[in-house]
Design a protein around this motif. Sequence first.
Motif, PDB file in Angstrom:
ATOM      1  N   GLY A  78       0.776  -1.229   0.000  1.00  0.00           N
ATOM      2  CA  GLY A  78       0.000   0.000   0.000  1.00  0.00           C
ATOM      3  C   GLY A  78       0.806   1.277   0.000  1.00  0.00           C
ATOM      4  N   LEU A  79       2.024   1.270  -0.591  1.00  0.00           N
ATOM      5  CA  LEU A  79       2.862   2.455  -0.584  1.00  0.00           C
ATOM      6  C   LEU A  79       2.579   3.408  -1.745  1.00  0.00           C
ATOM      7  N   GLY A  80       1.787   2.977  -2.726  1.00  0.00           N
ATOM      8  CA  GLY A  80       1.429   3.855  -3.828  1.00  0.00           C
ATOM      9  C   GLY A  80       2.629   4.285  -4.650  1.00  0.00           C
ATOM     10  N   VAL A  81       2.651   5.573  -5.015  1.00  0.00           N
ATOM     11  CA  VAL A  81       3.741   6.079  -5.846  1.00  0.00           C
ATOM     12  C   VAL A  81       5.081   6.012  -5.121  1.00  0.00           C
ATOM     13  N   SER A  82       5.070   6.070  -3.802  1.00  0.00           N
ATOM     14  CA  SER A  82       6.320   5.947  -3.048  1.00  0.00           C
ATOM     15  C   SER A  82       6.936   4.569  -3.244  1.00  0.00           C
ATOM     16  N   GLY A  83       6.101   3.549  -3.348  1.00  0.00           N
ATOM     17  CA  GLY A  83       6.606   2.202  -3.600  1.00  0.00           C
ATOM     18  C   GLY A  83       7.304   2.100  -4.940  1.00  0.00           C
ATOM     19  N   ALA A  84       6.796   2.832  -5.937  1.00  0.00           N
ATOM     20  CA  ALA A  84       7.441   2.831  -7.247  1.00  0.00           C
ATOM     21  C   ALA A  84       8.823   3.472  -7.165  1.00  0.00           C
ATOM     22  N   ALA A  85       8.925   4.573  -6.427  1.00  0.00           N
ATOM     23  CA  ALA A  85      10.213   5.258  -6.285  1.00  0.00           C
ATOM     24  C   ALA A  85      11.227   4.386  -5.552  1.00  0.00           C
ATOM     25  N   ILE A  86      10.799   3.722  -4.490  1.00  0.00           N
ATOM     26  CA  ILE A  86      11.701   2.863  -3.711  1.00  0.00           C
ATOM     27  C   ILE A  86      12.196   1.702  -4.570  1.00  0.00           C
ATOM     28  N   SER A  87      11.318   1.117  -5.359  1.00  0.00           N
ATOM     29  CA  SER A  87      11.709   0.005  -6.234  1.00  0.00           C
ATOM     30  C   SER A  87      12.780   0.434  -7.221  1.00  0.00           C
ATOM     31  N   THR A  88      12.626   1.618  -7.802  1.00  0.00           N
ATOM     32  CA  THR A  88      13.598   2.120  -8.772  1.00  0.00           C
ATOM     33  C   THR A  88      14.954   2.374  -8.122  1.00  0.00           C
ATOM     34  N   VAL A  89      14.959   2.958  -6.926  1.00  0.00           N
ATOM     35  CA  VAL A  89      16.216   3.244  -6.228  1.00  0.00           C
ATOM     36  C   VAL A  89      16.973   1.955  -5.924  1.00  0.00           C
ATOM     37  N   ILE A  90      16.276   0.933  -5.453  1.00  0.00           N
ATOM     38  CA  ILE A  90      16.926  -0.347  -5.157  1.00  0.00           C
ATOM     39  C   ILE A  90      17.564  -0.923  -6.419  1.00  0.00           C
ATOM     40  N   SER A  91      16.841  -0.870  -7.528  1.00  0.00           N
ATOM     41  CA  SER A  91      17.371  -1.420  -8.775  1.00  0.00           C
ATOM     42  C   SER A  91      18.596  -0.639  -9.260  1.00  0.00           C
ATOM     43  N   GLN A  92      18.617   0.675  -9.053  1.00  0.00           N
ATOM     44  CA  GLN A  92      19.751   1.491  -9.495  1.00  0.00           C
ATOM     45  C   GLN A  92      21.036   1.108  -8.763  1.00  0.00           C
ATOM     46  N   TYR A  93      20.950   0.829  -7.484  1.00  0.00           N
ATOM     47  CA  TYR A  93      22.145   0.436  -6.740  1.00  0.00           C
ATOM     48  C   TYR A  93      22.601  -0.973  -7.108  1.00  0.00           C
ATOM     49  N   ILE A  94      21.669  -1.846  -7.405  1.00  0.00           N
ATOM     50  CA  ILE A  94      22.046  -3.188  -7.855  1.00  0.00           C
ATOM     51  C   ILE A  94      22.814  -3.106  -9.171  1.00  0.00           C
ATOM     52  N   VAL A  95      22.335  -2.282 -10.090  1.00  0.00           N
ATOM     53  CA  VAL A  95      23.005  -2.111 -11.382  1.00  0.00           C
ATOM     54  C   VAL A  95      24.406  -1.547 -11.195  1.00  0.00           C
ATOM     55  N   ALA A  96      24.534  -0.494 -10.397  1.00  0.00           N
ATOM     56  CA  ALA A  96      25.829   0.167 -10.221  1.00  0.00           C
ATOM     57  C   ALA A  96      26.865  -0.772  -9.607  1.00  0.00           C
ATOM     58  N   PHE A  97      26.498  -1.464  -8.539  1.00  0.00           N
ATOM     59  CA  PHE A  97      27.468  -2.328  -7.860  1.00  0.00           C
ATOM     60  C   PHE A  97      27.837  -3.550  -8.701  1.00  0.00           C
ATOM     61  N   SER A  98      26.902  -4.078  -9.461  1.00  0.00           N
ATOM     62  CA  SER A  98      27.231  -5.233 -10.306  1.00  0.00           C
ATOM     63  C   SER A  98      28.186  -4.830 -11.432  1.00  0.00           C
ATOM     64  N   MET A  99      27.985  -3.640 -12.008  1.00  0.00           N
ATOM     65  CA  MET A  99      28.901  -3.177 -13.054  1.00  0.00           C
ATOM     66  C   MET A  99      30.298  -2.923 -12.493  1.00  0.00           C
ATOM     67  N   ILE A 100      30.381  -2.349 -11.303  1.00  0.00           N
ATOM     68  CA  ILE A 100      31.687  -2.110 -10.680  1.00  0.00           C
ATOM     69  C   ILE A 100      32.401  -3.436 -10.435  1.00  0.00           C
ATOM     70  N   TRP A 101      31.661  -4.440 -10.032  1.00  0.00           N
ATOM     71  CA  TRP A 101      32.264  -5.755  -9.762  1.00  0.00           C
ATOM     72  C   TRP A 101      32.880  -6.338 -11.029  1.00  0.00           C
ATOM     73  N   TYR A 102      32.168  -6.251 -12.140  1.00  0.00           N
ATOM     74  CA  TYR A 102      32.706  -6.767 -13.398  1.00  0.00           C
ATOM     75  C   TYR A 102      33.876  -5.933 -13.904  1.00  0.00           C
ATOM     76  N   LEU A 103      33.775  -4.616 -13.770  1.00  0.00           N
ATOM     77  CA  LEU A 103      34.858  -3.757 -14.250  1.00  0.00           C
ATOM     78  C   LEU A 103      36.123  -3.975 -13.440  1.00  0.00           C
ATOM     79  N   ASN A 104      35.994  -4.216 -12.163  1.00  0.00           N
ATOM     80  CA  ASN A 104      37.152  -4.427 -11.303  1.00  0.00           C
ATOM     81  C   ASN A 104      37.922  -5.685 -11.683  1.00  0.00           C
ATOM     82  N   LYS A 105      37.278  -6.636 -12.345  1.00  0.00           N
ATOM     83  CA  LYS A 105      37.963  -7.842 -12.813  1.00  0.00           C
ATOM     84  C   LYS A 105      38.792  -7.577 -14.064  1.00  0.00           C
ATOM     85  N   ARG A 106      38.519  -6.453 -14.721  1.00  0.00           N
ATOM     86  CA  ARG A 106      39.188  -6.142 -15.976  1.00  0.00           C
ATOM     87  C   ARG A 106      40.289  -5.106 -15.817  1.00  0.00           C
TER      88      ARG A 106
END
Length: 544
Positions: free
Chosen positions: A284-312
Amino acid sequence: MISLLYFFQTLSDIFLSCFLLSRGSFGNNLSTSQGRSKVCVHSTSPDPTVWDYTGELNETDPIIKYVESDSIEAPTSSSHSEDVRRELVMLTLPAIAGQAIDPLTQLMETAYIGRLGSVELASAGVSISVFNIISKLFNIPLLSVATSFVAEDIAKNATKVYMSEEVEGTDGRLPTGVAERHQFSSVSTALFLAVGIGIIEALALALGSELLLGLMGISSTSPMRVPAKRFLALRALGAPAFVVSLALQGIFRGFKDTKTPVFCLGIGNFVAIFLFPLLMYFFGLGVSGAAISTVISQYIVAFSMIWYLNKRVMILPPRFEELQFGGYLKSGGFLIGRTLSVLFTMTLATSMAARQGAVAMAAHQICLQVWLTVSLLTDALAASAQALIASYLSKGDYVVATEITHYVLKIGLLAGVFLAAALGVSFGSLSTLFTKDAEVLGVVSTGLLFVSASQPINALAFIFDGLHYGVSDFAYAARSMMLVGAISSGFLLFAPRLLGLPGVWLGLTLFMGLRTMAGCIRLLSKKGPWWFLHCDTNEAKVIS
């Protein structure tokens, strides 16, 4: 269907042939009565123009002339042309997926929010526009500059380092026996700048939300004010991760690796899609739930890319003095001005739409999301062309650079025509995925021509942007965009008052059309970084 595609391909070939013939790009490999070849020479002496890596114009115009030469290189073989095209396609296909993932996720977010009501959809639309204005102000320049700088850095050190496509698989893992990581100052500089810029943007969004929403035309008494402010404050938390992830995409493009970003973006956005209904409806978070979901996904993307780049590569430089802040700031400064022009024009369009009321704003948000999502698919082709042109020009290979330029223009036009036809058929049913409000859908239906017919123009505009960045022509890209933005903004200030929401859409179409015209003018000019298009590239030489 095959006949239709052949027809479009023929049209694009005719268009490009007329473009080249009008400038004498064909027929320059002429022979004299003695059988000696005419060789195109571009002088880089102190007197003519010098185009450095920032794309800035120095002193006078370049000199392009023909000299006699006994050595005649064989023209590019068909097998070589096929290799170049295959390389472009293999970079573009994953890049298309990468470009499509974020917008498609935003479309799903818009669809979920639209089911909450027109006020919620309009408020989220304004907040997303504000977030894009602030976060992309420095992100787009950083991504574009990083792509060119990293590609040039690798090309200039090709004998010392391995290329990513030769040593790495699609999952980002190094093969057995390859343990050495290399250090590129262009990579470290981009990441340092991304972290600093992301923190600044987060503070600006969080602390200045009321001011920013006011500038967008959302008054303190508007029903959109409270949900828009809450949505923007939550999205601000993801600004650092968003900036870093875009910089990382530029870095991977410079390595000619468009697969790793797609893998990371896929993981992060899959999480967002899973969380949208869970947080918005179940909790029942409404539009706030949409914003929270996007923020979580953005950090997952950033950290996963850093992990792969650090191997190279080694992310941190051995010495702080090795960072290329001067080069990034000089080239990035031009693109910041360019981005400001783009964002100001887009923001003005959104602001004029918001002044038409909640229903008009909701309809504009739907049309704009579809318009941008589909248009950006061709941006993947432009990004791939940018990386390849920057790499081959750093090696002095004008033949391949010309081949890529010709090919990407043809495919870009073909893609734009195909997207226009597809949207013309499907847009009516597609719009019902975002809202069930009959009044909003009625307004959306009037935007069919805007969304579909402008796609060929949009495709070429993005292609020209990628070509300019590939030759580091950042100065012209910025100055031309400032002029285009000024003209389009003037139109947007008056047209909506007379025509309503269609006036906003006409202004955006004018904006993209002028961008395409500016790009075409640059390539048609024999002066500047595209001099090699107007001579026989098999015989093109650079002398000092």
